[in-house]
Design a protein around this motif. Structure first.
Motif, short mmCIF file in Angstrom:
data_model
loop_
_atom_site.label_atom_id
_atom_site.label_comp_id
_atom_site.label_asym_id
_atom_site.label_seq_id
_atom_site.Cartn_x
_atom_site.Cartn_y
_atom_site.Cartn_z
N LEU A 197 26.80 -43.17 -17.39
CA LEU A 197 27.85 -43.95 -16.75
C LEU A 197 28.65 -44.72 -17.78
CD1 LEU A 197 26.29 -47.17 -15.26
CD2 LEU A 197 24.87 -45.50 -16.40
N TYR A 198 29.74 -45.36 -17.29
CA TYR A 198 30.59 -46.20 -18.13
C TYR A 198 30.19 -47.66 -17.99
CZ TYR A 198 33.88 -42.39 -19.10
OH TYR A 198 34.46 -41.22 -19.53
N VAL A 199 30.56 -48.42 -18.99
CA VAL A 199 30.35 -49.86 -18.91
C VAL A 199 31.12 -50.42 -17.72
CG1 VAL A 199 32.27 -50.39 -20.48
CG2 VAL A 199 30.38 -52.01 -20.24
N GLN A 200 30.51 -51.34 -16.99
CA GLN A 200 31.04 -51.98 -15.77
C GLN A 200 31.11 -51.04 -14.58
OE1 GLN A 200 34.72 -54.04 -16.54
NE2 GLN A 200 33.84 -55.32 -18.15
N GLN A 201 30.67 -49.80 -14.76
CA GLN A 201 30.56 -48.91 -13.60
C GLN A 201 29.29 -49.27 -12.84
OE1 GLN A 201 30.49 -44.74 -14.52
NE2 GLN A 201 29.88 -44.14 -12.46
N SER A 244 15.11 -54.93 -14.44
CA SER A 244 15.77 -55.66 -15.52
C SER A 244 16.49 -54.68 -16.44
CB SER A 244 14.76 -56.50 -16.32
OG SER A 244 13.78 -55.67 -16.91
N LEU A 245 17.66 -55.10 -16.91
CA LEU A 245 18.46 -54.33 -17.86
C LEU A 245 19.25 -55.32 -18.70
CD1 LEU A 245 19.51 -51.54 -18.82
CD2 LEU A 245 21.33 -51.76 -17.12
N VAL A 246 19.23 -55.11 -20.01
CA VAL A 246 19.90 -56.02 -20.93
C VAL A 246 21.40 -56.01 -20.65
CG1 VAL A 246 20.37 -56.54 -23.35
CG2 VAL A 246 18.11 -55.69 -22.67
N LEU A 250 19.12 -44.96 -19.53
CA LEU A 250 20.53 -44.91 -19.18
C LEU A 250 21.37 -44.73 -20.43
CD1 LEU A 250 20.78 -47.89 -16.63
CD2 LEU A 250 20.44 -45.47 -16.12
N THR A 251 22.43 -43.94 -20.29
CA THR A 251 23.43 -43.79 -21.33
C THR A 251 24.72 -44.42 -20.83
OG1 THR A 251 22.43 -41.74 -22.13
CG2 THR A 251 24.71 -42.18 -22.76
N ILE A 252 25.14 -45.51 -21.48
CA ILE A 252 26.29 -46.28 -21.02
C ILE A 252 27.42 -46.11 -22.02
CG2 ILE A 252 27.09 -48.57 -20.33
CD1 ILE A 252 24.09 -49.26 -19.88
N LYS A 253 28.53 -45.53 -21.56
CA LYS A 253 29.67 -45.24 -22.42
C LYS A 253 30.66 -46.41 -22.43
CE LYS A 253 30.15 -41.52 -19.97
NZ LYS A 253 30.62 -40.24 -19.38
N ALA A 254 31.34 -46.58 -23.55
CA ALA A 254 32.31 -47.66 -23.70
C ALA A 254 33.62 -47.31 -22.97
CB ALA A 254 32.58 -47.92 -25.18
N ILE A 255 34.50 -48.31 -22.83
CA ILE A 255 35.81 -48.10 -22.21
C ILE A 255 36.64 -47.17 -23.10
CG2 ILE A 255 37.93 -49.22 -21.45
CD1 ILE A 255 36.33 -51.74 -20.95
N PRO A 256 37.22 -46.10 -22.56
CA PRO A 256 38.02 -45.18 -23.38
C PRO A 256 39.17 -45.90 -24.07
CG PRO A 256 37.53 -44.21 -21.25
CD PRO A 256 37.08 -45.63 -21.17
N ALA A 257 39.50 -45.43 -25.27
CA ALA A 257 40.53 -46.10 -26.08
C ALA A 257 41.90 -46.02 -25.44
CB ALA A 257 40.56 -45.46 -27.47
N GLY A 290 25.91 -48.34 -24.74
CA GLY A 290 24.79 -47.92 -25.59
C GLY A 290 23.69 -47.29 -24.75
N ASP A 291 22.60 -46.89 -25.42
CA ASP A 291 21.42 -46.34 -24.76
C ASP A 291 20.51 -47.49 -24.33
OD1 ASP A 291 22.30 -43.74 -25.12
OD2 ASP A 291 21.32 -43.55 -27.08
N MET A 292 20.25 -47.57 -23.04
CA MET A 292 19.49 -48.69 -22.48
C MET A 292 18.31 -48.17 -21.66
SD MET A 292 21.22 -51.46 -23.39
CE MET A 292 22.86 -51.94 -23.93
N ILE A 293 17.31 -49.02 -21.48
CA ILE A 293 16.16 -48.72 -20.64
C ILE A 293 16.19 -49.67 -19.45
CG2 ILE A 293 13.64 -48.66 -20.45
CD1 ILE A 293 14.77 -46.44 -22.14
#
Length: 559
Positions: free
Chosen positions: A142-146, A169-171, A249-256, A208-211
């Motif tokens: 997913l994307y950040v803030q999604q 819990s998730l950082v 989880l794999t969290i992608k940044a906002i596209p440029a 980033g990669d999160m657990i």
């Protein structure tokens, strides 16, 4: 005699003095499954401080749950024994052979204990669990803030006495429970379970990669006891803890290429609805335009504002937005509904501009724009409402303000007698004019006709306000405004053709607010009862202030 007994007791107690001699450790089972709890019991044969046990060495291989401490003292034939017991709930973090290290209690150490933790696919070699947790995420990439949903289900076959379920819990993430817990029953491998289901909305704020850490259940279950009596059977409780599987989880940044508002969503749609349905409307009648924004994977707080611009000749009154959140196929769906009341002041053809909101499609990984195309509406004249372009409105009958007073025409037939009569009356009128001319000049009489018109219009709108008759007040506003303009000698009556023109002409906030409140009570989405008190106060204050500035106020009255 008493002193002798006390001395004997002191001697006996000194002979049976106690001290810590050993500590021991044990577990309720040495074979367990991953995420299933065991109970570690440590016993000391003395009254020891409850803080003497340090369980921090267990945190590497186990999730350490609640620890309970109990002390017991007994005396048999003057032989006193004391014990201190610690019960700690442990949950293995992984499968395989795990070691419970030795603990030091006031210089005495427990033995080392080895347990075997089985993986989930090895459960066939052991008894089926009475208590376990399952977790399922709606998306792991997913994307950040999604926003995604996490469904947590607690299965238990034993009878629970008490318990609590912690949050996942998730950082750097926003986590919120959606709705209330749901209870159901399920049969798994022939065993009946009660199921408690809880759903969380999770929105990561960092890429980033999160657990995603699963929640932990801690509580007590009731187990049958062998102790029985003739009257009662006893039941003991057993502390338990269980944890679900963590999720990567794999969290992608906002596209440029994205600039502006960031709205990541699987589905983002705009819809509109007009009430009444036809595209042709009438002057003065409210037009309700409902805009609905639907987004999948966004929270209510992330939904953008919806605004609408209208061309000149239309007035728009937005209602407060209504927000809704729900689940559909394990997806979080948020909606924002805004109602706009549109009122036309004159007939014509109007073009409502386009409404567009940019967003990011998380399915196709592309930027898209949700759009409502521009709309053309036709406003027809309203026969029930007097056109605003009429310069001379009919005079209002103050006794019955809703009914205009009719002016009767008198037709006089030609007659010689009447001609001589009119001539005599004309001569008398000249004589009266001559006598009046000799009297001192009174300025107010010169403007008596204008004052009469002003007073009539002023009293008409005050009467409408006192009766809380909003429709009549709307009809009287323009005649009143024109009469005020004439009384001040502005000759701006041709400018005062719509209610909107009153705001610019008088430039009075109290009057403007009262007029807007009157319009909203009749033209808004939810019409409500109108009170004329605010409009009365605004008109009276304006009338007083204008009167004090008028030329008539500066002329002294002759004695």
């Amino acid at each position: 005699m008493v002193k002798v007994i006390i001395s004997l007791l002191a001697i006996l107690l000194s002979c049976h003095s106690y001290a810590l001699t050993k500590v021991s450790a044990s577990v309720d089972k040495s074979l367990t499954m991953a995420n299933e709890s065991i109970i570690l019991t440590i016993t000391a044969d003395d009254d020891v401080n409850a803080n003497a046990l340090d369980t921090s060495a267990l945190l590497t291989d186990f999730i350490v749950g609640r620890t309970s401490v109990s002390s017991q003292t007994s005396m048999i034939n003057f032989d006193t024994t004391r014990t201190t017991t610690w019960n700690t709930v442990l949950v293995p973090r992984s499968s395989g052979e795990l070691v419970i290290p030795a603990f030091d209690i006031n210089g005495f150490k427990t033995q080392i204990i080895t347990i075997n933790s089985l993986a989930a696919n090895e459960s066939a070699t052991s008894n089926q669990q009475d208590l376990f947790i399952t977790t399922q995420a709606s998306a792991t990439d997913l994307y950040v803030q999604q926003q995604i949903t996490l469904t947590v289900k607690l299965h238990f076959a034993a009878e629970l006495k008490r318990g609590s379920l912690s949050e996942p819990s998730l950082v750097s993430a926003n986590i919120l429970q959606i709705g209330k817990d749901k209870e159901s029953e399920s049969i798994i491998k022939g065993k009946r379970y009660r199921v408690i289901e809880r759903v969380y909305a999770i929105s990561p704020q960092k890429s980033g990669d999160m657990i995603l850490k699963a929640p932990i259940f801690s509580g007590e279950i009731i187990k049958a006891s062998a102790r029985r009596s003739n009257f009662l059977s006893f039941a003991d409780t057993k502390p338990v803890s269980v944890v679900g599987d963590d999720i990567a989880l794999t969290i992608k940044a906002i596209p440029a290429q994205v600039s502006g508002l960031w709205l990541p969503s699987e589905l983002f749609a705009l819809q509109q609805e007009f009430q009444p349905a036809p595209r042709k409307f009438k002057v003065g009648e409210p037009i309700t335009r409902t805009i609905t924004l639907t987004a999948v994977g966004l929270s209510e707080e992330q939904l953008p504002e919806i605004t609408m611009k209208v061309p000149q000749g239309l007035k728009v009154y937005p209602d407060q937005a209504k927000l809704h959140t729900g689940l559909n196929n394990e997806r979080l769906v948020s909606q924002k509904v805004v109602n706009f009341a549109i009122v036309a002041s004159k007939a014509g053809e109007y073009q409502l501009p386009e409404i567009s909101i940019p967003w990011w499609n998380t399915v196709t990984n592309k930027a898209e724009i949700a759009t409502i195309a521009g709309q053309k509406i036709i406003v027809l004249p309203n026969a029930d409402i007097a056109p605003s372009t009429i310069q001379q409105p009919p005079r209002m009958n103050l006794e019955n303000p809703t009914t205009p007073k009719l002016v009767e025409s008198v037709i006089i037939q030609q007659n010689s007698f009447l001609q001589w009569l009119f001539l005599a009356l004309w001569l008398l009128t000249l004589l009266a004019w001559y006598i009046t001319a000799k009297r001192p000049f009174k300025p107010k009489q010169a403007n008596s006709e204008t004052n009469t018109k002003v007073n009539n219009a002023h009293l008409a709108i005050l009467a409408a306000c006192k009766k809380n008759n909003g429709e009549l007040a709307l009809a009287c506003l323009l005649p009143w405004a024109r009469s005020q303009s004439q009384s001040l000698g502005d000759n701006q009556s041709q400018v005062l053709t719509t209610l909107d023109s009153l705001h610019d002409y008088f430039n009075d906030p109290a009057l403007s607010n009262a007029i807007i409140e009157l319009q909203q009570s009749y033209y808004g989405k939810n019409p409500s009862a109108w009170s004329g008190n605010k409009l009365i106060l605004a008109i009276q204050a304006l009338h007083k202030s204008k009167l004090s500035k008028s030329p008539e106020a500066d002329i002294s009255i002759n004695p």
